[in-house]
Design a protein around this motif. Sequence first.
Motif, short mmCIF file in Angstrom:
data_model
loop_
_atom_site.label_atom_id
_atom_site.label_comp_id
_atom_site.label_asym_id
_atom_site.label_seq_id
_atom_site.Cartn_x
_atom_site.Cartn_y
_atom_site.Cartn_z
N VAL A 87 -19.48 19.40 -55.47
CA VAL A 87 -20.61 19.43 -56.40
C VAL A 87 -20.25 18.73 -57.71
CG1 VAL A 87 -22.04 20.93 -57.83
CG2 VAL A 87 -21.57 21.54 -55.45
N ILE A 88 -21.12 17.84 -58.16
CA ILE A 88 -20.98 17.20 -59.46
C ILE A 88 -21.81 17.99 -60.47
CG2 ILE A 88 -21.59 15.16 -60.83
CD1 ILE A 88 -20.88 13.47 -58.39
N GLU A 93 -25.52 17.18 -72.49
CA GLU A 93 -24.91 16.15 -73.35
C GLU A 93 -24.47 14.95 -72.52
OE1 GLU A 93 -20.83 15.81 -75.83
OE2 GLU A 93 -22.24 17.29 -76.64
N ASP A 94 -23.94 15.19 -71.32
CA ASP A 94 -23.57 14.09 -70.43
C ASP A 94 -24.78 13.20 -70.14
OD1 ASP A 94 -20.98 15.12 -70.20
OD2 ASP A 94 -21.44 16.22 -68.36
N VAL A 95 -25.88 13.84 -69.78
CA VAL A 95 -27.10 13.10 -69.43
C VAL A 95 -27.61 12.33 -70.65
CG1 VAL A 95 -29.50 13.32 -68.66
CG2 VAL A 95 -27.73 14.77 -67.64
N LYS A 121 -15.10 6.37 -70.52
CA LYS A 121 -14.22 6.96 -71.53
C LYS A 121 -14.89 8.14 -72.24
CE LYS A 121 -12.04 2.49 -72.53
NZ LYS A 121 -11.87 1.42 -73.56
N LEU A 122 -16.20 8.08 -72.29
CA LEU A 122 -16.97 9.04 -73.09
C LEU A 122 -17.36 10.29 -72.31
CD1 LEU A 122 -18.29 9.26 -75.94
CD2 LEU A 122 -20.33 8.22 -74.94
N VAL A 123 -17.67 10.11 -71.02
CA VAL A 123 -18.21 11.21 -70.22
C VAL A 123 -17.27 11.55 -69.07
CG1 VAL A 123 -20.13 11.99 -68.77
CG2 VAL A 123 -20.58 10.54 -70.77
N GLU A 124 -16.78 12.77 -69.07
CA GLU A 124 -16.00 13.29 -67.95
C GLU A 124 -16.80 14.41 -67.30
OE1 GLU A 124 -12.11 14.43 -69.31
OE2 GLU A 124 -11.31 12.45 -68.81
N ILE A 125 -16.87 14.40 -65.98
CA ILE A 125 -17.70 15.37 -65.28
C ILE A 125 -16.85 16.26 -64.39
CG2 ILE A 125 -19.74 13.90 -65.32
CD1 ILE A 125 -19.11 13.15 -62.41
N PRO A 133 -11.68 17.39 -64.46
CA PRO A 133 -12.80 16.47 -64.70
C PRO A 133 -12.39 15.02 -64.45
CG PRO A 133 -12.61 18.07 -66.47
CD PRO A 133 -11.38 18.22 -65.63
N ILE A 134 -13.36 14.21 -64.04
CA ILE A 134 -13.10 12.79 -63.76
C ILE A 134 -14.07 11.94 -64.58
CG2 ILE A 134 -12.28 13.26 -61.42
CD1 ILE A 134 -15.05 12.24 -60.42
N PRO A 135 -13.71 10.68 -64.87
CA PRO A 135 -14.66 9.78 -65.54
C PRO A 135 -15.93 9.64 -64.71
CG PRO A 135 -12.46 8.83 -65.53
CD PRO A 135 -12.41 10.03 -64.62
N VAL A 136 -17.06 9.58 -65.37
CA VAL A 136 -18.33 9.54 -64.65
C VAL A 136 -18.38 8.32 -63.72
CG1 VAL A 136 -19.47 8.34 -66.58
CG2 VAL A 136 -20.84 9.58 -64.90
#
Length: 249
Positions: A87-88, A93-95, A121-125, A133-136
């Motif tokens: 599941v992601i 805030e990510d969106v 670099k900005l969003v890790e999910i 967490p991984i880079p989007v």
Amino acid sequence: MLSEYCIYWPGFLDRDGYGQISSNKDGTLRPTRLILSQKLGRDIRKGCVAHHTCYNKQCVNPLHITEVTIKENKRDSKYQDHPNLPVIELTKEDVFLIRYVYNHHNLDGYSDTERRELLKKLVEIKVSAGVSPIPVPDFVINVIIEYKSWDYIHLPKIDRLPALHRLCELIGDKSCVFPDWIGDVSKPTSVQKNNITTSAHRKSLALFYLNDISTEKVVMHSCDKPKCINPYHLSPNVNEFLSHVLMNF
């Protein structure tokens, strides 16, 4: 690959566990129905529903949503094996950041590739519990910018400023950063918290310095764009008029 993951809806869930956008006289509006309609290029047929092939009610992955009859939906849900897909999990805030960075009215001079690299670099999910967490991934970016249902994920205005501040820390002085809420680019904009209204650029600079800016100082824009909130374009200067008044008091 997109098909290998469920994507959880980060907004409100109804009592049955499905993502919900709003309620109206016709019933609950679910993002899955909007996604399926956009995917099909037409309205869902009468007597049909948006069916999850992953059997995960909270999932909004377009590849996991198909049109079936109500009878088929009930039969399929009862007899088929339920896959246990990773599941992601996205935050509001990510969106917000993905949609902001990929809006071509923002960040002048950035190419598509540069925007995607910036987002990584900005969003890790989060991908399932217990996994770092991984880079989007690109496929998540594509889903969020392509499907209109994500327009309904709203980050409160007061929370957008810290999110945009994180973006500013990455890009430095390379580009102006404007608040996405409505306003004239030629005029300053504001944020409100606890019934106190503060100019957005002053609040942004306060976040940068981790301290409020003295009311004796005015915030100057090196970019000459009053609505810009990039702290690398801002500097606090003594209010010369106020200083003159105090000196002659």
